[in-house]
Design an enzyme around this catalytic site. Structure first.
Site, short mmCIF file in Angstrom:
data_model
loop_
_atom_site.label_atom_id
_atom_site.label_comp_id
_atom_site.label_asym_id
_atom_site.label_seq_id
_atom_site.Cartn_x
_atom_site.Cartn_y
_atom_site.Cartn_z
N ARG A 171 0.72 -1.13 -0.42
CA ARG A 171 -0.04 0.28 -0.37
C ARG A 171 1.22 1.60 -0.11
O ARG A 171 0.72 2.55 0.64
CB ARG A 171 -0.97 0.06 1.09
CG ARG A 171 -1.75 -0.95 1.43
CD ARG A 171 -2.48 -1.67 -0.37
NE ARG A 171 -2.93 -2.95 0.57
CZ ARG A 171 -4.06 -3.52 -0.34
NH1 ARG A 171 -3.94 -3.16 -2.23
NH2 ARG A 171 -3.90 -4.68 -0.56
N ASN A 213 2.58 -7.83 7.41
CA ASN A 213 2.43 -8.73 6.66
C ASN A 213 4.18 -8.95 7.16
O ASN A 213 4.41 -9.00 5.86
CB ASN A 213 1.68 -8.90 5.72
CG ASN A 213 0.65 -8.38 5.56
OD1 ASN A 213 -0.25 -8.83 6.50
ND2 ASN A 213 -0.02 -7.88 4.90
N LYS A 290 0.64 -8.54 13.80
CA LYS A 290 -0.48 -8.67 12.92
C LYS A 290 -1.06 -10.46 13.42
O LYS A 290 -0.30 -11.79 12.69
CB LYS A 290 -0.53 -8.59 12.18
CG LYS A 290 -2.04 -9.17 10.84
CD LYS A 290 -1.77 -8.22 9.86
CE LYS A 290 -2.87 -8.38 8.76
NZ LYS A 290 -3.20 -7.55 7.37
N GLU A 294 -6.33 -12.35 8.41
CA GLU A 294 -6.03 -11.89 7.01
C GLU A 294 -5.51 -13.24 6.97
O GLU A 294 -4.41 -13.44 6.43
CB GLU A 294 -5.68 -10.66 6.48
CG GLU A 294 -6.68 -9.87 6.51
CD GLU A 294 -6.23 -8.11 6.01
OE1 GLU A 294 -5.05 -8.08 5.48
OE2 GLU A 294 -7.09 -7.69 5.07
N ARG A 327 -2.14 -6.18 18.04
CA ARG A 327 -3.32 -5.30 17.14
C ARG A 327 -4.97 -5.89 16.59
O ARG A 327 -4.77 -6.71 17.09
CB ARG A 327 -3.07 -5.00 14.79
CG ARG A 327 -1.35 -4.83 14.97
CD ARG A 327 -1.21 -4.87 13.42
NE ARG A 327 -1.61 -3.82 12.73
CZ ARG A 327 -2.10 -3.87 11.24
NH1 ARG A 327 -2.49 -5.26 10.28
NH2 ARG A 327 -3.17 -3.06 10.59
N ASP A 368 -11.75 -0.97 7.64
CA ASP A 368 -10.54 -0.49 7.70
C ASP A 368 -10.32 0.53 6.22
O ASP A 368 -10.47 0.66 5.30
CB ASP A 368 -10.68 -2.10 5.94
CG ASP A 368 -9.27 -2.40 5.87
OD1 ASP A 368 -8.62 -1.71 6.20
OD2 ASP A 368 -8.77 -3.10 5.42
N GLU A 390 -4.66 3.62 15.36
CA GLU A 390 -4.02 3.67 14.25
C GLU A 390 -4.52 3.51 13.15
O GLU A 390 -5.52 3.72 12.82
CB GLU A 390 -3.83 1.83 13.92
CG GLU A 390 -2.96 1.28 13.06
CD GLU A 390 -2.95 0.21 12.37
OE1 GLU A 390 -2.60 -0.81 13.09
OE2 GLU A 390 -3.03 -0.26 11.18
N GLU A 396 -4.95 4.29 0.57
CA GLU A 396 -4.94 3.02 -0.02
C GLU A 396 -6.12 3.54 -0.85
O GLU A 396 -6.95 2.63 -1.69
CB GLU A 396 -4.98 1.97 1.22
CG GLU A 396 -5.65 0.54 0.52
CD GLU A 396 -5.31 -0.47 1.85
OE1 GLU A 396 -4.54 -0.59 2.68
OE2 GLU A 396 -5.92 -1.74 1.15
N HIS A 524 -16.04 0.57 1.28
CA HIS A 524 -15.12 -0.61 0.42
C HIS A 524 -16.36 -0.99 -0.92
O HIS A 524 -16.53 -1.76 -1.30
CB HIS A 524 -15.60 -1.53 1.52
CG HIS A 524 -14.45 -2.53 1.66
ND1 HIS A 524 -13.60 -2.84 0.17
CD2 HIS A 524 -13.55 -2.80 1.73
CE1 HIS A 524 -12.78 -3.53 0.24
NE2 HIS A 524 -12.48 -3.26 1.93
#
Ligand code: BDP
Length: 705
Positions: A171, A213, A290, A294, A327, A368, A390, A396, A524
């Site tokens: 991102r 990630n 994290k 996901e 998170r 998100d 956060e 993004e 979204h």
């Protein structure tokens, strides 16, 4: 020979002046003040008194010298008291109100001389004070009779870099990662010093260097040595380094069979890893995690909880003074419930069970980082836990780096939201800065928008989003408008003919993006994966809550996600008064209408328009605002250097076209359900729905892995 030397010498003198401004200097440009005010400023800054010799005092002094030299002329290196107009830097003030990082700037008479004293309890406070002092000159405020004190309200003010070890940035829309892992630790890019200066100038005191990630490799010895080299570079500027920890690292690099947090071998792995890290980086900040989100591994893979996981890591870094930032952005693959509810459902029951050195880091909204989200229901709901904020600085979901969208109003809107958790005035800001529940370990994190582009953030105006994030982390109750004004003055100049229109443009820009992308509480609706451009038709694929149709729920009967008690009942996660208002059509703010309600196309808005007509008009209003920014910016050419002006002008044209694209594609899609004509005066979409649906962008930036 001599002639050649002369020419070369001349070239050296001339070259810096000839360099076109490209944004590299950010808000620390230090260009000469106007001749008419130069003498007044210079008189106050004739000399800098000697300072103690810590690395931080050295950089504070160097910055002061650099700033003054650029702004008003080189100060002398006088002994304290030897002349008028001395600046004294003092790092031993025993002033409890200032805490570890605050500063006080005062104009005093010392030994009969007018002296500006920049004082703090610790040297980092002096550095912050120096930046503040310079900003006063940069924004043309008086420095004659100063009495300013400031201390940060949030303890950990940090950037989260979603940077991969191969220098791609998840991102990221500003080039490659500034952390050149391959050449580190042998070569440390001097650019990291400028990065540290910029951060220190707005009070940022922590940086997570790698993507949430995460790869386990960043915890191996070679990468720890690389991180240590970065930490050494940032340390004088008061910035600590943190790393994202991959949950399954004990298996991937530790040779273990499991990553079960209750397995003693796993705990021993993390303890040893922490010891190794602190040996290399004595002031290492801690881990960001994290987990079970996901597809990332986590303690739930072993039937354990977030508490089991976070506390085990906390015990590994705790003896070294480290923290674990865990998170709350979690949603499981199996969970069929409204995704907006999952963070709260998973964390609220654990309130009070986390170690003191654990912080739960919560995104501003429950889905998100959308252009607009109501505040996350966890704020105010976990009074016995450390809860951090956060925000996303990188855009993004807000047009990447080519759309001018100033995020200050987004941040401010969330921070000012009243959770009502402990009665009226229980704002998100008061949760985040710890006031509400007397918490000391507080965090505000921003997902960085920084990369290797010359302008750092991908565009000139995206620098403002880095800047406002830092300023609000220092004071979550500050005004985003005042911050925009400071930024504009420091970045572009102080001419009111420039400042006023630029600040006005910035302040309306986020609302405009909401309008042309996702008006009235829609969310979204962007393209799949890359999140570039409109994609309200996105459906199918691995999970419903990665699709646009799941969120808009458009059909012949209407549009919007029912989160009231007749629907997913997400409103019940808020304090009763807040939830009741969101669920009540007479109370809910229309900006959140379709976030909470599914409504017929003929529903009447406050304006008297039907929902359909009102939606169309909002899309168009967003486009019109961008038109206005294009026109305004064109008139500002006389006040902005050519290269930066041209770059912004180009991007505004891109934004204009893409805003139109968003409007047209969205209207074309939703009209297939509303089956109603456009309101009078509204132009039909330029192309067919099939055309918009056919567009794909496999190379959209920010997707590298
Ligand atoms: C989403 C991003 C994804 C991140 C995720 C996160 O699309 O790239 O990994 O947030 O915050 O918005 O973990």
């Amino acid at each position: 020979m001599r002639l050649l030397a002369l020419i070369l010498g001349l070239a050296l003198v001339v070259a810096p002046a000839a360099r076109a401004e490209d944004g590299y200097d950010l808000w620390l440009r230090y260009k000469p003040v106007e001749a008419s005010v130069r003498a007044a400023y210079a008189a106050r800054a004739a000399a800098i008194a000697p300072t103690r010799d810590t690395p931080t005092m050295k950089v504070a002094r160097a910055e002061l010298e650099r700033g003054l030299t650029g702004l008003v002329g080189k100060p002398a290196s006088a002994a304290a008291g030897s002349r008028d107009g001395v600046i004294l830097l003092k790092a031993d003030s025993a002033d409890t109100a200032l805490g570890d990082e605050g500063y006080r700037i005062r104009t005093l008479t010392v030994n009969g001389r007018t002296t500006t004293v920049i004082a703090a309890n610790r040297d980092v406070g002096v550095l912050y004070g120096v930046f503040r002092y310079l900003s006063l000159i940069q924004t043309r405020q008086s420095v004659d009779k100063l009495d300013i004190a400031s201390a940060p309200k949030v303890k950990l003010r940090m950037l989260n870099h979603w940077d991969n070890l191969n220098r791609t940035v998840e991102r990221g829309y500003a080039g490659q990662s500034i952390f050149d892992w391959w050449r580190l630790p042998g070569h440390v890019d001097p650019r990291l010093v400028d990065y540290a200066r910029a951060n220190a100038s707005i009070g940022i005191n922590g940086a997570v260097l790698n993507n949430v990630n995460a790869k386990a490799d960043s915890l191996t010895a070679p990468y720890i040595a690389k991180a240590a080299a970065v930490a050494d570079t940032l340390r004088p500027y008061g910035i600590k380094v943190y790393l994202s920890a991959r949950w399954s690292a004990p298996i991937e690099i530790g040779g273990l069979k499991s990553a079960d947090p209750l397995d003693p071998a796993v705990a021993a792995f993390w303890k040893a890893k922490a010891d190794e890290l602190y040996k290399a980086i004595p002031d290492f900040g801690g881990f960001l995690v994290k987990a079970n989100s996901e597809g990332q591994p986590g303690p739930q893979d072993y039937g354990r909880t977030h508490v089991d996981g976070a506390n085990m890591l906390a015990d590994a870094v705790g003896p070294h003074g480290g923290v674990v930032i865990w998170r709350a952005f979690v949603y499981s693959h199996q969970q069929p419930d409204d995704r907006a509810k999952q963070g709260y459902s998973e964390f609220k029951p654990f309130d009070g069970q986390f170690r003191d050195n654990v912080v739960i880091q919560v995104k501003n909204g429950a889905i998100d980082f959308q252009p607009r989200e109501p505040f996350h229901p966890l704020f105010g709901a976990m009074p016995k836990s450390n809860l951090g904020m956060e925000f996303q600085i990188t855009k993004e979901y807000l047009g990447f780096s080519t759309h001018l969208v100033y995020l200050g109003p987004l941040y401010e809107e969330t921070l000012k939201s009243d959770t009502m958790a402990e009665g009226k005035g229980s704002t998100v800001a008061k949760v985040v800065d710890g006031q509400l529940d007397g918490r000391k370990l507080t965090v505000m994190a921003g997902v960085a928008n920084i990369g290797s582009d010359r302008n750092w953030s991908g565009s000139q105006f995206d620098q403002a989003n880095w800047y406002v994030f830092g300023r609000l982390a220092w004071d979550p109750e500050a005004s985003s408008r005042a911050i925009a004004e400071d930024w504009t003055r420091m970045t572009f100049g102080n001419d009111p003919r420039l400042v006023k229109p630029v600040v006005a443009m910035m302040m309306g820009s986020r609302e405009a993006a909401v309008d042309y992308m996702t008006p009235l509480g829609l969310h979204h609706q962007m393209g799949r994966d890359g999140h570039y451009g409109p994609g309200p038709w996105v459906s199918g694929g691995p999970r419903a809550d990665w699709t646009s149709v799941y969120y808009a729920k458009a059909g012949p009967d209407g549009v919007g996600f029912d989160r009231t008690p007749t629907g997913s009942n997400a409103t019940a996660q808020y304090a009763p008064a807040v939830g009741a208002c969101f669920a009540d059509l007479k109370c809910v703010d229309e900006k959140n209408l379709l976030w909470f309600h599914h409504l017929p196309w003929d529903y009447r808005l406050k304006s008297g328009d039907t929902l359909w007509d009102g939606m169309v008009r909002r899309y168009s209003a967003g486009v019109a605002y961008v038109d206005g920014m294009n026109r305004t910016w064109a008139t500002l050419a006389p006040y902005v250097d050519a290269r930066r002006h041209a770059e912004v002008a180009d991007y505004l044209k891109i934004q204009r076209d893409e805003a139109q694209w968003w409007r047209d594609a969205s209207i074309a899609w939703f009209q297939t359900f509303s089956k109603r004509p456009l309101p009078p005066g509204e132009k039909p979409p330029a192309k067919s729905l099939e055309y918009y649906e056919s567009l794909v962008f496999p190379f959209a930036p920010g997707q590298g892995g």
